[in-house]
Motif scaffolding. Structure first.
Motif, short mmCIF file in Angstrom:
data_model
loop_
_atom_site.label_atom_id
_atom_site.label_comp_id
_atom_site.label_asym_id
_atom_site.label_seq_id
_atom_site.Cartn_x
_atom_site.Cartn_y
_atom_site.Cartn_z
N THR A 23 0.83 -1.21 0.00
CA THR A 23 0.00 0.00 0.00
C THR A 23 0.86 1.26 0.00
OG1 THR A 23 -1.75 -1.16 1.20
CG2 THR A 23 -1.80 1.25 1.26
N ARG A 24 1.90 1.24 0.84
CA ARG A 24 2.79 2.41 0.91
C ARG A 24 3.52 2.63 -0.41
NH1 ARG A 24 5.01 4.84 6.05
NH2 ARG A 24 2.89 5.56 5.72
N PHE A 25 4.00 1.58 -1.01
CA PHE A 25 4.72 1.69 -2.28
C PHE A 25 3.82 2.31 -3.35
CE2 PHE A 25 6.04 -0.24 -6.38
CZ PHE A 25 7.32 0.29 -6.46
N ARG A 26 2.59 1.82 -3.43
CA ARG A 26 1.67 2.34 -4.45
C ARG A 26 1.34 3.82 -4.21
NH1 ARG A 26 -2.44 -2.88 -4.50
NH2 ARG A 26 -1.18 -4.21 -5.90
N ALA A 27 1.12 4.17 -2.94
CA ALA A 27 0.81 5.57 -2.62
C ALA A 27 2.00 6.47 -2.93
CB ALA A 27 0.43 5.69 -1.15
N ASN A 28 3.20 6.00 -2.63
CA ASN A 28 4.40 6.78 -2.93
C ASN A 28 4.60 6.96 -4.42
OD1 ASN A 28 5.18 7.30 -0.29
ND2 ASN A 28 6.43 5.45 -0.11
N LEU A 29 4.37 5.90 -5.19
CA LEU A 29 4.50 6.00 -6.64
C LEU A 29 3.55 7.04 -7.21
CD1 LEU A 29 5.03 2.48 -8.26
CD2 LEU A 29 6.60 4.41 -8.18
N GLU A 30 2.32 7.06 -6.71
CA GLU A 30 1.35 8.04 -7.19
C GLU A 30 1.83 9.46 -6.90
OE1 GLU A 30 -1.40 7.66 -9.10
OE2 GLU A 30 -0.56 5.62 -9.28
N SER A 31 2.42 9.63 -5.74
CA SER A 31 2.93 10.95 -5.38
C SER A 31 4.10 11.36 -6.26
CB SER A 31 3.35 10.96 -3.90
OG SER A 31 3.77 12.25 -3.52
N PHE A 32 5.01 10.42 -6.51
CA PHE A 32 6.14 10.73 -7.39
C PHE A 32 5.68 11.00 -8.81
CE2 PHE A 32 8.99 9.25 -4.03
CZ PHE A 32 10.06 10.10 -4.20
N LYS A 33 4.61 10.34 -9.24
CA LYS A 33 4.08 10.62 -10.58
C LYS A 33 3.64 12.08 -10.69
CE LYS A 33 2.50 5.97 -11.79
NZ LYS A 33 1.31 5.07 -11.98
N LYS A 34 3.15 12.62 -9.57
CA LYS A 34 2.70 14.01 -9.56
C LYS A 34 3.86 14.99 -9.52
CE LYS A 34 -0.08 17.23 -6.79
NZ LYS A 34 -0.95 17.38 -5.58
#
Length: 747
Positions: A23-34
């Protein structure tokens, strides 16, 4: 300082750990995409090189170890500090009053590490006033600031004294938890995050809440720069780029945080410290820019040929090019160069032309990087002036007019990191003049970058030693009469050798920071050459140059025996008529696109900004940032040219001011020092427009005519005008040169 991450929000347990990490990895990836889409793209499907195991601390904080290490990450990679942490935690846990510490918890370890870091002092800047050999306004004001700064007490602040860091470099991300603690307690304006091990960064994407961290920095309008690379040169350049974007003045109050122990991190730390030494020299300065503008205008008005941004003809691209410096190893290769001089185009860099003339070798190009008038003196010692008749001057527009006039043929570039030619392209439609980069700090840089920018793709380096193999060896070729017969010494601090680096043919080369900086620039140029299917061979017995193939000249004999002589007459006709061009530009036309009133207005606006002085450290940092933001907006919205002229000396002055802000923890002393230094900047902003308005006729050396009283400008409220120095004369001794007329030799 900023409690933006709630405590205990990141805890889990062994049963839920797997889901937590995903869950943390996916949330972090979404943030880095932004915020940093390139990083997100790289790590979305990243496969680690090392296997890693995740587990929970007793508190429930995710921890990690590499599978083959059998120790938690910080036990393995920060063993000394982790042992100290464990010992202090044990003592704390034995105390009835202390908060219990979990020695298995990486967040507690990072908190302990930040506690220790807060007691470390800011990095200091070493500034000394410089002798001014020409009479320049930059030194008039900067030396006054430095003299005052060096007269103040400088007990550098600890981080804990102010809890503000304008420029913070973190070497090593680890599991990321230290970022949370840092940003709770420290106001960081610019944060550079370096992680050479991408596996470690990948692990942090599972452990640390990057999403909340990035969102916080964005909402606070703070800057983050990520450098995820193990190439030390690229890391150094990345940090330098961060300085450029955030404000070069931040070198005055910077801090390097070394998060975990690793061989790569140690080397990166060393590289950053090395790069820091060169930031002050890269700031540029007002007079230098003005001289460059005036010299460029002279060459344009006197119909000198400039290099056009057109591709070199295929038939010439792969001609062998000998780029020749005057290092000591040149003497060994002179017989080879002499024998095959008709089978290669020869670029003499600086005083190498002196050595070639006295060795019977005809140069085709003379490379020059400097704008100083003494370059003419180094050329005037060659007795046979006809030697220059078919030699092309290879340089940028900043070259001194006295040097330009010595050559019938020129190949002049615009200087890419000075905005004047872009300004001319916009205002006089001079869009086809080519520009050159990486031409500094030494003339060998111009030789290499100029050759590659012209379009040559097969280059050979001779005498570009950038040092010497033996401490007893001369730093220059024995054939350079300037040093050997004319009394100009090359045993000065400028040429001192205090470092040892890897040499081209093995062993070590003794050198100095300036030579190393020169080689870094050459390596960037060669990297661009190789990308364009070019080749570079280094015959110099000096510093190893990455990208250039080490080869002794005798190994090239069989290949050069098979080559035909180059028709240099035809090539030079092509160069003069198709690859370069002169322009019908008058001084009046140039005056109409150089607006003194714009520069004066910019200076007036900055004076308005700095009129209201703050009363605390945070206010001063914000004020300096406001000035920098104003210049950035000028560059974006009005003109990079005028912003660059203004910024050139202001950056250096703001660096001294920033350093002074963190040189004392006494608020009254800080306020007094900052006000006085800002008063000097205000004086500079009043007087410098009077200098700018003299363009385009502001030739270096000849500019003395504007100051008949022998003073550099006028006395100002906080700065007295110094006297003009005596003119520089390099020729110290008479020499009856036996080679009055050049004779080409092959043996």
């Amino acid at each position: 300082m900023t409690d933006f991450i709630e405590k205990n929000c990141d805890l889990t347990n062994s049963e839920q750990l797997s889901d937590f990490l995903i869950t943390r990895f996916r949330a972090n990836l979404e943030s880095f995409k932004k915020y940093f889409p390139k990083i997100a793209s790289e790590f979305e499907s990243y496969i680690p090189k090392q296997s890693m195991d995740f587990f929970c601390s007793e508190k429930g904080t995710p921890n990690m170890c590499f599978s083959d290490e059998n120790l938690s990450f910080y036990e393995k990679h920060s063993p000394i500090q982790f042992l100290e942490f464990s010992s202090s935690s044990l003592l704390a846990n034995l105390s009835n009053n202390a908060e219990k510490v979990d020695v298995t918890d990486p967040r507690d370890f990072c908190k302990y590490q930040i506690d220790a870091m807060l007691n470390v002092k800011f990095n200091s800047i070493n500034v000394n006033d410089e002798a001014d050999p020409y009479g320049q306004f930059h030194y008039k004001y900067l030396n006054s600031m430095i003299k005052y700064y060096n007269g103040t007490s400088k007990e550098r602040c600890k981080i804990s004294d102010c809890m503000i860091v304008p420029f913070f470099v973190m070497v090593g991300v680890g599991l990321g938890y230290q970022l949370e603690e840092m940003c709770r307690r420290i106001d960081i304006a610019n944060l550079v995050i370096i992680e050479p091990n991408k596996d470690v960064f990948f692990a942090s994407l599972h452990t640390f809440d990057w999403a909340k961290f990035l969102s916080h920095f964005d909402s606070e309008k703070k800057r983050i720069y990520f450098i995820l690379n193990d190439d030390f040169n690229r890391v150094g350049l990345g940090v330098y780029s961060a300085f450029l974007l955030s404000g070069l003045y931040n070198i005055g109050a910077n801090f390097i945080y070394y998060h975990y122990e690793d061989e790569a991190n140690l080397k990166i730390h060393k590289e950053i410290v090395h790069r820091y030494k060169h930031v002050p020299s890269a700031l540029g300065f007002f007079d230098d820019v003005l001289f460059g503008i005036a010299h460029s205008c002279y060459s344009l008005c006197h119909k000198k040929n400039f290099v056009l941004n057109v591709e070199m003809k295929d038939e010439y691209q792969y001609l062998p090019v000998f780029i020749i410096g005057s290092g000591p190893s040149l003497d060994r290769d002179l017989p080879f160069i002499r024998k095959y001089q008709d089978k290669a185009l020869i670029i003499a860099c600086g005083t190498a032309i002196d050595a070639l003339y006295h060795s019977g070798i005809k140069a085709d190009f003379y490379a020059n990087t400097e704008r100083i008038p003494e370059i003419f003196q180094t050329l005037s010692i060659i007795p046979d002036k006809s030697y220059f008749d078919d030699v092309f001057l290879l340089c940028s527009g900043v070259v001194h007019p006295s040097v330009v006039e010595l050559f019938k043929h020129t190949a002049i570039f615009g200087k890419q990191d000075e905005n004047f030619f872009r300004h001319l392209a916009s205002n006089l439609n001079l869009k086809n003049i080519d520009t050159v980069s990486n031409m500094n700090p030494l003339v060998g840089n111009m030789g290499v970058s100029g050759a590659i920018r012209l379009g040559f793709k097969k280059i050979f380096l001779f005498g570009l030693d950038n040092g010497k193999k033996s401490v007893d060896q001369s730093i220059h070729s024995l054939y350079t009469t300037l040093y050997k017969k004319r009394g100009y010494s090359d045993e000065t601090e400028f040429y001192s050798t205090n470092q040892c680096v890897e040499a081209n043919f093995g062993g070590v080369c003794v050198t100095n920071d300036l030579f190393i900086q020169s080689v870094s620039g050459i390596e960037i140029s060669i990297e661009n050459l190789l990308k364009n299917k070019g080749e570079c061979f280094n015959c110099s017995d000096g510093i190893l140059i990455k990208g250039a193939v080490p080869v002794h000249s005798e190994e090239l004999i069989s290949k050069f025996n098979l080559l035909e002589d180059i028709d240099k007459t035809e090539f030079k006709k092509y160069l003069a008529s198709e690859k370069t061009q002169c322009f019908d530009i008058s001084e009046e036309q140039l005056k109409k696109v150089i607006y003194p009133q714009i520069y004066e207005r910019i200076c007036s606006n900055i004076r308005e900004i700095i009129k209201n002085r703050p009363s605390d450290l945070k206010g001063w940092i914000d004020l300096i940032q406001t000035v920098w933001n104003f210049l950035n907006n000028i560059a974006k919205d009005l003109s990079p040219f005028y912003a660059g002229v203004t910024e050139s000396s202001i950056s250096s002055m703001l660096t001294v001011l920033t350093g002074a802000l963190f040189a004392t923890n006494d608020p009254d002393e800080r306020q007094k020092n900052a006000n006085y230094l800002m008063d000097i900047i205000d004086d500079y902003l009043q007087e410098s427009p009077l200098v700018f308005e003299k363009l385009p006729d502001y030739i270096m050396g000849e500019h003395r005519k504007y100051y008949p009283d022998g003073k550099v400008g006028k006395d100002m409220p906080h700065v007295r005008a110094p006297n003009f120095p005596n003119e520089v004369n390099l020729i110290k001794e008479n020499y009856d040169d036996p080679i009055k007329q050049f004779i080409k030799q092959y043996n």
